[in-house]
Motif scaffolding. Structure first.
Motif, short mmCIF file in Angstrom:
data_model
loop_
_atom_site.label_atom_id
_atom_site.label_comp_id
_atom_site.label_asym_id
_atom_site.label_seq_id
_atom_site.Cartn_x
_atom_site.Cartn_y
_atom_site.Cartn_z
N ALA A 110 -8.31 -60.57 -18.35
CA ALA A 110 -7.18 -59.66 -18.47
C ALA A 110 -5.88 -60.33 -18.04
O ALA A 110 -5.81 -60.98 -17.00
CB ALA A 110 -7.40 -58.41 -17.61
N LEU A 111 -4.85 -60.14 -18.86
CA LEU A 111 -3.50 -60.57 -18.51
C LEU A 111 -2.69 -59.33 -18.14
O LEU A 111 -2.73 -58.33 -18.86
CB LEU A 111 -2.85 -61.28 -19.70
CG LEU A 111 -1.34 -61.57 -19.58
CD1 LEU A 111 -1.07 -62.60 -18.49
CD2 LEU A 111 -0.79 -62.08 -20.92
N ILE A 112 -1.97 -59.40 -17.03
CA ILE A 112 -1.18 -58.27 -16.56
C ILE A 112 0.23 -58.75 -16.29
O ILE A 112 0.44 -59.66 -15.47
CB ILE A 112 -1.77 -57.68 -15.26
CG1 ILE A 112 -3.23 -57.28 -15.45
CG2 ILE A 112 -0.94 -56.48 -14.78
CD1 ILE A 112 -4.01 -57.24 -14.17
N THR A 113 1.21 -58.18 -16.98
CA THR A 113 2.60 -58.52 -16.69
C THR A 113 3.19 -57.51 -15.71
O THR A 113 2.71 -56.40 -15.57
CB THR A 113 3.46 -58.57 -17.97
OG1 THR A 113 3.64 -57.24 -18.48
CG2 THR A 113 2.81 -59.45 -19.03
N GLY A 114 4.24 -57.94 -15.02
CA GLY A 114 4.81 -57.10 -13.98
C GLY A 114 3.84 -56.89 -12.83
O GLY A 114 3.80 -55.84 -12.20
N ALA A 115 3.02 -57.92 -12.55
CA ALA A 115 1.89 -57.77 -11.64
C ALA A 115 2.22 -58.05 -10.18
O ALA A 115 1.33 -58.02 -9.34
CB ALA A 115 0.75 -58.69 -12.09
N GLY A 116 3.48 -58.31 -9.87
CA GLY A 116 3.82 -58.64 -8.49
C GLY A 116 3.96 -57.45 -7.58
O GLY A 116 3.90 -57.59 -6.35
N GLU B 208 -13.05 -54.05 -10.97
CA GLU B 208 -13.87 -53.57 -12.08
C GLU B 208 -14.51 -54.72 -12.87
O GLU B 208 -15.07 -54.50 -13.93
CB GLU B 208 -13.02 -52.70 -13.02
CG GLU B 208 -12.54 -51.40 -12.39
CD GLU B 208 -13.67 -50.41 -12.10
OE1 GLU B 208 -14.80 -50.63 -12.60
OE2 GLU B 208 -13.44 -49.44 -11.38
N GLY B 209 -14.41 -55.94 -12.34
CA GLY B 209 -15.16 -57.05 -12.91
C GLY B 209 -14.39 -58.00 -13.79
O GLY B 209 -14.97 -58.96 -14.32
N ALA B 210 -13.08 -57.78 -13.97
CA ALA B 210 -12.29 -58.67 -14.82
C ALA B 210 -11.83 -59.90 -14.05
O ALA B 210 -11.64 -59.86 -12.83
CB ALA B 210 -11.08 -57.93 -15.38
N ARG B 211 -11.63 -60.98 -14.79
CA ARG B 211 -10.91 -62.14 -14.28
C ARG B 211 -9.46 -61.94 -14.71
O ARG B 211 -9.19 -61.73 -15.89
CB ARG B 211 -11.47 -63.44 -14.86
CG ARG B 211 -12.88 -63.77 -14.36
CD ARG B 211 -13.48 -64.94 -15.09
NE ARG B 211 -13.89 -64.58 -16.44
CZ ARG B 211 -14.25 -65.46 -17.37
NH1 ARG B 211 -14.20 -66.76 -17.11
NH2 ARG B 211 -14.63 -65.04 -18.57
N VAL B 212 -8.55 -61.96 -13.76
CA VAL B 212 -7.19 -61.52 -14.04
C VAL B 212 -6.18 -62.65 -13.87
O VAL B 212 -6.26 -63.46 -12.96
CB VAL B 212 -6.79 -60.32 -13.14
CG1 VAL B 212 -7.66 -59.11 -13.46
CG2 VAL B 212 -6.90 -60.66 -11.66
N GLY C 270 -12.65 -61.30 -5.74
CA GLY C 270 -12.32 -61.28 -7.16
C GLY C 270 -11.86 -62.63 -7.66
O GLY C 270 -11.72 -63.59 -6.90
N THR C 271 -11.60 -62.70 -8.96
CA THR C 271 -11.13 -63.93 -9.60
C THR C 271 -9.73 -63.68 -10.14
O THR C 271 -9.54 -62.81 -11.00
CB THR C 271 -12.06 -64.34 -10.75
OG1 THR C 271 -13.38 -64.52 -10.23
CG2 THR C 271 -11.59 -65.63 -11.39
N ALA C 272 -8.76 -64.44 -9.65
CA ALA C 272 -7.37 -64.22 -10.05
C ALA C 272 -6.59 -65.51 -9.99
O ALA C 272 -6.84 -66.38 -9.15
CB ALA C 272 -6.72 -63.18 -9.14
#
Length: 263
Positions: free
Chosen positions: A20-26, A40-44, A66-68
């Motif tokens: 998953a790519l998330i913008t505005g994630a700060g 929920e199991g995503a690599r972000v 998690g993985t980020a």
């Protein structure tokens, strides 16, 4: 008495094995989404203009198991947007889903008092930015995962008159149209595109508006049947569902998450 927000500490695998790519994630909804998607199991991959904020959220996710990763990204810069999408693919091997949440606000007030420079900036970030992001994300999904989903952050203010934030509301209304067009265009490929339209949500952007227009949060809550503002995670929960396989027959929708404001 009002209903309190519900948050969850443990994940249920809603986005298991997805990239998953998330913008505005700060900060705000984006940061809440990054934490939730990872649970929920995503690599972000977290993207925003603010490197230190991104690094802090990514480290928090990793500390929780998690993985980020993160990348600095300016939504008004086409090359920067494309580089963020490429980073997700380079780092994790593919792209399955994207949450285009990054946005900018405007100085509150009547439309004739907004400067042309401020208008152009709102349009560049809130409309052109998601357009650039969707184009790059859909290309990446098509080339790697093959099927996937995109969610854009709109606003309940896009669905009604918005005299205090007219340019902001207008760009979000245009984003709703872009979302529907993308859903119709890419649905045959198995790529779903939806939007969430938050109501009053306790983000830094809302707090900044309240500082400029004291009492605005109380006024908005008075218009909301649930009688309160949302926690950012409540918006993130809706986005997570839309991105998940449990929403497999949902596309082209603008989902209001507004406490009943427009009921």
């Amino acid at each position: 008495m009002t209903n309190a927000p519900i948050t969850t500490a443990a994940g249920t695998g809603l986005l298991l094995d997805k990239v998953a790519l998330i913008t505005g994630a700060g900060r705000g909804i984006g940061a809440a989404a990054a934490r939730l998607f990872a649970r929920e199991g995503a690599r972000v991959l977290l993207a925003a203009r603010t490197g230190p904020q991104l690094a802090a959220v990514a480290q928090e996710i990793r500390a929780a198991g998690g993985t980020a990763d993160h990348v600095v990204c300016d939504l008004a810069d086409p090359a920067s947007v494309r580089a963020a999408v490429e980073r997700a693919v380079d780092r994790f091997g593919r792209l399955d889903v994207a949450f285009n949440n990054g946005a900018t606000g405007q100085p509150p007030g009547p439309m004739d008092e907004l400067s042309e420079a401020d208008f152009d900036q709102v349009c560049a970030v809130n409309l052109k930015g998601p357009w650039l992001a969707m184009n790059a994300e859909i290309a990446a999904i098509r080339a790697t995962a093959g099927r996937g989903a995109v969610v854009n952050t709109s606003s309940v203010g896009s669905l009604m008159a918005n005299p205090q934030l007219p340019a902001y509301g207008a760009t979000k209304g245009a984003l709703n149209s872009l979302t529907a067009s993308a859903a119709a265009t890419y649905g045959p490929e198995g790529i779903r595109v939806n939007a969430v339209a938050p109501g009053t949500t306790l983000t830094e952007m809302l707090q900044e508006w309240d500082a400029r227009s004291p009492g605005i949060i109380d006024q908005l809550n008075a218009r909301t049947p649930l009688g309160r503002a949302a926690d950012p995670e409540e918006i993130a929960q809706a986005a997570a569902w839309l991105l998940s396989d449990r929403a497999s027959y949902v596309t082209g929708t603008v989902l209001r998450v507004d406490g009943g404001m427009l009921a």
